[in-house]
Design a protein around this motif. Sequence first.
Motif, PDB file in Angstrom:
ATOM      1  N   VAL A 220       1.148   5.190  26.429  1.00 11.46           N
ATOM      2  CA  VAL A 220       0.556   6.513  26.585  1.00 11.46           C
ATOM      3  C   VAL A 220      -0.433   6.463  27.751  1.00 11.46           C
ATOM      4  CG1 VAL A 220      -0.843   8.321  25.497  1.00 11.46           C
ATOM      5  CG2 VAL A 220       0.752   6.964  24.116  1.00 11.46           C
ATOM      6  N   ARG A 221      -0.329   7.442  28.641  1.00 10.41           N
ATOM      7  CA  ARG A 221      -1.273   7.571  29.750  1.00 10.41           C
ATOM      8  C   ARG A 221      -1.762   9.010  29.797  1.00 10.41           C
ATOM      9  NH1 ARG A 221      -0.935   2.959  29.208  1.00 10.41           N
ATOM     10  NH2 ARG A 221      -0.356   1.363  30.700  1.00 10.41           N
ATOM     11  N   GLU A 222      -3.055   9.167  30.087  1.00  9.55           N
ATOM     12  CA  GLU A 222      -3.637  10.503  30.208  1.00  9.55           C
ATOM     13  C   GLU A 222      -4.239  10.661  31.590  1.00  9.55           C
ATOM     14  OE1 GLU A 222      -6.369  11.092  26.981  1.00  9.55           O
ATOM     15  OE2 GLU A 222      -4.775  11.090  25.488  1.00  9.55           O
ATOM     16  N   GLY A 223      -4.227  11.888  32.081  1.00  5.97           N
ATOM     17  CA  GLY A 223      -4.805  12.171  33.383  1.00  5.97           C
ATOM     18  C   GLY A 223      -5.445  13.542  33.410  1.00  5.97           C
ATOM     19  N   VAL A 224      -6.362  13.716  34.344  1.00  5.86           N
ATOM     20  CA  VAL A 224      -7.053  14.984  34.542  1.00  5.86           C
ATOM     21  C   VAL A 224      -6.770  15.444  35.958  1.00  5.86           C
ATOM     22  CG1 VAL A 224      -9.306  16.108  34.635  1.00  5.86           C
ATOM     23  CG2 VAL A 224      -8.870  14.343  32.932  1.00  5.86           C
TER      24      VAL A 224
ATOM     25  N   ALA B 105      -7.118  20.535  34.036  1.00  4.45           N
ATOM     26  CA  ALA B 105      -6.129  20.323  32.983  1.00  4.45           C
ATOM     27  C   ALA B 105      -6.100  18.843  32.619  1.00  4.45           C
ATOM     28  CB  ALA B 105      -4.744  20.766  33.447  1.00  4.45           C
ATOM     29  N   LYS B 106      -5.811  18.580  31.350  1.00  3.25           N
ATOM     30  CA  LYS B 106      -5.621  17.215  30.876  1.00  3.25           C
ATOM     31  C   LYS B 106      -4.191  17.105  30.361  1.00  3.25           C
ATOM     32  CE  LYS B 106     -10.423  16.558  29.552  1.00  3.25           C
ATOM     33  NZ  LYS B 106     -11.358  16.254  28.445  1.00  3.25           N
TER      34      LYS B 106
ATOM     35  N   TRP C  75      10.998  10.310  27.128  1.00  6.55           N
ATOM     36  CA  TRP C  75       9.581  10.400  27.495  1.00  6.55           C
ATOM     37  C   TRP C  75       9.108  11.825  27.261  1.00  6.55           C
ATOM     38  CZ3 TRP C  75       7.534  13.367  31.581  1.00  6.55           C
ATOM     39  CH2 TRP C  75       8.481  13.990  32.386  1.00  6.55           C
ATOM     40  N   THR C  76       7.790  12.000  27.112  1.00  7.56           N
ATOM     41  CA  THR C  76       7.241  13.333  26.915  1.00  7.56           C
ATOM     42  C   THR C  76       6.002  13.526  27.778  1.00  7.56           C
ATOM     43  OG1 THR C  76       5.814  12.642  25.072  1.00  7.56           O
ATOM     44  CG2 THR C  76       8.015  13.472  24.513  1.00  7.56           C
ATOM     45  N   ARG C  77       5.728  14.792  28.056  1.00  6.19           N
ATOM     46  CA  ARG C  77       4.526  15.199  28.770  1.00  6.19           C
ATOM     47  C   ARG C  77       3.906  16.336  27.997  1.00  6.19           C
ATOM     48  NH1 ARG C  77       3.218  19.635  30.167  1.00  6.19           N
ATOM     49  NH2 ARG C  77       5.321  20.297  30.584  1.00  6.19           N
ATOM     50  N   GLU C  78       2.609  16.205  27.698  1.00 12.48           N
ATOM     51  CA  GLU C  78       1.920  17.222  26.910  1.00 12.48           C
ATOM     52  C   GLU C  78       0.632  17.621  27.624  1.00 12.48           C
ATOM     53  OE1 GLU C  78      -0.545  17.452  22.678  1.00 12.48           O
ATOM     54  OE2 GLU C  78       0.378  15.581  23.307  1.00 12.48           O
ATOM     55  N   THR C  79       0.480  18.912  27.873  1.00 10.91           N
ATOM     56  CA  THR C  79      -0.792  19.426  28.376  1.00 10.91           C
ATOM     57  C   THR C  79      -1.644  19.740  27.158  1.00 10.91           C
ATOM     58  OG1 THR C  79       0.296  20.355  30.311  1.00 10.91           O
ATOM     59  CG2 THR C  79      -1.879  21.213  29.775  1.00 10.91           C
TER      60      THR C  79
END
Length: 121
Positions: free
Chosen positions: A92-96, A82-83, A51-55
């Motif tokens: 894929v999930r995105e959050g703020v 931050a996103k 898995w990955t996490r990208e700012t």
Amino acid sequence: MNFTPEQRALLAAPLARDAVKKREQAGRKLSYIEGWHAIAEANRIFGFDAWTRETFDVRVVAEKPREIGQAKKPGWGVSYIAKVRVRVGEVVREGVGAGHGIDVDLGLAHESAIKEAETDA
């Protein structure tokens, strides 16, 4: 990526009670998990390298002098947004998130605020 039955069961399971923290903010009671715990759970369920996490966006939205504490020491208040994007296989999930830093040192206020924004996202 197709999740295994074991991964699906782990994702559906309730969080351990001791992992859920509580705090009051702006007169509201909030429940949350700490960022390190979310990372540890992702590693446990999916594997360290699966898995990955990208700012992908960070912005300072406020920076101003303010008084700190009962002694009213001069200091700084800083806020960031931050996103963040999390990817597990094709999911894929995105959050703020938002973060706020208060310190007598401007740099430390920025450091606190940006870390909180990224973790919150």
